[in-house]
Structure formats: structure tokens, C-alpha cells
Design a protein around this motif. Structure first.
Motif, short mmCIF file in Angstrom:
data_model
loop_
_atom_site.label_atom_id
_atom_site.label_comp_id
_atom_site.label_asym_id
_atom_site.label_seq_id
_atom_site.Cartn_x
_atom_site.Cartn_y
_atom_site.Cartn_z
N GLY A 14 0.81 -1.21 0.00
CA GLY A 14 0.00 0.00 0.00
C GLY A 14 0.84 1.26 0.00
N TRP A 15 1.95 1.24 0.73
CA TRP A 15 2.83 2.40 0.76
C TRP A 15 3.52 2.61 -0.59
N VAL A 16 3.85 1.51 -1.27
CA VAL A 16 4.43 1.66 -2.61
C VAL A 16 3.43 2.38 -3.52
N LYS A 17 2.17 1.96 -3.47
CA LYS A 17 1.15 2.63 -4.28
C LYS A 17 0.98 4.09 -3.85
N ARG A 18 0.92 4.32 -2.55
CA ARG A 18 0.65 5.66 -2.03
C ARG A 18 1.76 6.66 -2.38
N ARG A 19 3.01 6.18 -2.42
CA ARG A 19 4.14 7.08 -2.63
C ARG A 19 4.75 6.96 -4.03
N TRP A 20 4.12 6.18 -4.89
CA TRP A 20 4.68 5.85 -6.20
C TRP A 20 5.01 7.09 -7.03
N HIS A 21 4.12 8.07 -7.06
CA HIS A 21 4.32 9.25 -7.90
C HIS A 21 5.08 10.36 -7.18
N ALA A 22 5.41 10.15 -5.90
CA ALA A 22 5.97 11.23 -5.10
C ALA A 22 7.48 11.13 -4.88
N LEU A 23 8.07 9.97 -5.15
CA LEU A 23 9.50 9.78 -4.87
C LEU A 23 10.28 9.68 -6.17
N PRO A 24 11.38 10.42 -6.30
CA PRO A 24 12.16 10.39 -7.55
C PRO A 24 12.83 9.05 -7.82
N GLY A 25 13.00 8.21 -6.80
CA GLY A 25 13.66 6.93 -7.00
C GLY A 25 12.76 5.85 -7.56
N LEU A 26 11.50 6.18 -7.84
CA LEU A 26 10.55 5.20 -8.37
C LEU A 26 10.20 5.56 -9.82
N PRO A 27 10.00 4.54 -10.67
CA PRO A 27 9.79 4.81 -12.11
C PRO A 27 8.36 5.16 -12.46
N SER A 28 7.76 6.08 -11.73
CA SER A 28 6.37 6.45 -12.00
C SER A 28 6.28 7.19 -13.33
N SER A 29 5.18 6.97 -14.04
CA SER A 29 4.95 7.68 -15.29
C SER A 29 4.31 9.04 -15.06
N ARG A 30 4.07 9.37 -13.79
CA ARG A 30 3.43 10.64 -13.47
C ARG A 30 4.05 11.22 -12.21
N SER A 31 4.35 12.51 -12.23
CA SER A 31 4.96 13.15 -11.08
C SER A 31 4.07 14.20 -10.44
N GLY A 32 2.95 14.54 -11.07
CA GLY A 32 2.06 15.55 -10.53
C GLY A 32 1.05 14.98 -9.57
N GLY A 33 0.12 15.83 -9.14
CA GLY A 33 -0.92 15.39 -8.23
C GLY A 33 -2.08 14.74 -8.96
N PHE A 34 -3.08 14.33 -8.17
CA PHE A 34 -4.25 13.67 -8.72
C PHE A 34 -5.49 14.39 -8.21
#
Length: 242
Positions: A189-209
Motif C-alpha cells: 500500500g505504501w508503494v502505491k501511495r508514494r509511487w508518484h511522489a518519490l524520484p527513486g521510483l519509475p512512475s509515469s506521473r509526477s504531478g498530483g491527482f
């Protein structure tokens, strides 16, 4: 290497892989960001498996092509040299586990076990005609999915995650916003919750929702704006003295 159009491919094996539990993982969400991030996590997990297959010399059948702006499907099919199918599939599963463990460490700052996720199931069909290989691999993978391994991890004295109670809840990691500091959810759950917020994760989105409330109230707010547009203009003037 192969002949997906239906001809003979007797010198190669067909590897078919799937990532089960996708809908459950996505549905265990509390916000729109959880939903979007969960879908992105699954796509990145699948892409990790695809990259491992290609690195091992496999020729992709599904997906037929890879694009960074198109999510990778959670079903993967590839043709590999004869005798290499098992090693390629096991290598892809190991690559997925290693990548996932790294994401958990990035979010929580430590190793945390997440039993049963992500899981890569696979089957291998030996050399033969391509259509027949496809049928054999598909039947074997379907049978493997029915034969589920029921992990029964014990977490004595720990609170279960309110979103995914099969895993224990973890304290909020360092660096979360103030409104998350008392949140306790699973490592997944924490991986999902912080996925777009941490630069060390390969999220396709960096903005808010957009918030869940804003999406739920969108039709109502649109209706209000429509009524305002149709209303006659209102003039404000100075009131005459009595």
C-alpha cells in the motif's frame, strides 16, 4: 526466430507468462492516486519481466512492440531457443522480485516481505508447430493459475492493513506529508501511495491527482455552472434612501 503466423517453429520453445492478482491489487485503494499508481506499478512489473526475457534472447510475441507511453500488458508470450524456456521464465520472475524489493526499500527505507506479490506464473511449451505450442502453453498456464499456492504468513501481534488485510500494516515512512503521518497500511500500500511522489521510483506521473470528492461531485458542479450560464444577468445598484 519464430513464426507466429502459424507455421512450424520446431527449433524453439514458447514461454507464456502472466501476473495474477492484478484486479485485487488495483482495487485495494483509498484514493484516485492509489488506483492510478497501482495500475502503473503493474505495468512496470510486466515491463521488468519483458526486459528480462529480451535480455535472455527471447523474441517477443506479446507485446508485439514496446513503447514507453503505452503500458505493458500483464500477459507475456515469447519464443526462446530450445532448452532455454525454463531458465528464461525463472530469470524473468527473479528480475521482477528483485525490482519490487528495491521499490519497497526506496519507499520504506528497509526490507519488508510482501508474501505472494508480485507473482509471475509461467508455462513452457516445447518445440512444435506454433498453434499447437500456443494451445499447450495456454492450457498449462491456466492449470497453474488454478493450482494456487496458499501462503499463510504469520504476523503475530501486528495490526492487519485496513486495505489489504492479508498483509500487516506498516508505520508511515519518513518524508510523508503531515496528513499521512498517522496512516498505517501495508508495504504494498505504501508503494502505491508514494509511487508518484518519490524520484527513486519509475512512475509515469509526477504531478498530483484529483481527489475522490472532486471526481464524485463533478457532475453536480457541472450542473451548477450550467444553471449559472442560463440565468439572466443580475445587476447590483445603489439602494435609494428611504
Amino acid at each position: 526466430m519464430g513464426n507466429p503466423s502459424g507455421g512450424s517453429d520446431r527449433g524453439h520453445e514458447l514461454v507464456m507468462m502472466g501476473i495474477p492478482g492484478v484486479q485485487t491489487f488495483i482495487s485495494e485503494a483509498q484514493s484516485t492516486s492509489d488506483l492510478a499508481n497501482a495500475s502503473d506499478v503493474i505495468a512496470r512489473v510486466a515491463r521488468t519481466a519483458v526486459d528480462a526475457v529480451q535480455k535472455a534472447g527471447g523474441e517477443l510475441v506479446i507485446p508485439a512492440s514496446l513503447r514507453d507511453d503505452v503500458p505493458t500488458p500483464n500477459r507475456i508470450v515469447a519464443l526462446v531457443p530450445e532448452g532455454r524456456g525454463r531458465a528464461v521464465a525463472e530469470g524473468a520472475a527473479a528480475a521482477v522480485r528483485e525490482r519490487w524489493d528495491g521499490w519497497v526499500r526506496t519507499v520504506l527505507g528497509r526490507d519488508v516481505e510482501v508474501p505472494g506479490f508480485p507473482e509471475v506464473m509461467w508455462s513452457v511449451a516445447g518445440p512444435g508447430d506454433y498453434p499447437e505450442q500456443w494451445q499447450r502453453a495456454g492450457r498449462a498456464l491456466a492449470a497453474r493459475k488454478r493450482l494456487r499456492a496458499f501462503d499463510a504468513p504469520e504476523f503475530a501481534g501486528r495490526q492487519p492493513c485496513p486495505l489489504a488485510p492479508r498483509w500487516p500494516a506498516e508505520d508511515a515512512p519518513e518524508g510523508v506529508p503531515q496528513h499521512m503521518k498517522k496512516t498505517r497500511i501495508s508495504a504494498a500500500g505504501w508503494v502505491k501511495r508514494r509511487w508518484h511522489a518519490l524520484p527513486g521510483l519509475p512512475s509515469s506521473r509526477s504531478g498530483g491527482f484529483p481527489s475522490t470528492a472532486s471526481i464524485a461531485s463533478a457532475p453536480y458542479r457541472a450542473e451548477l455552472l450550467g444553471l449559472e450560464a442560463d440565468a439572466p444577468p443580475c445587476r447590483l445598484g445603489r439602494r435609494a434612501p428611504a
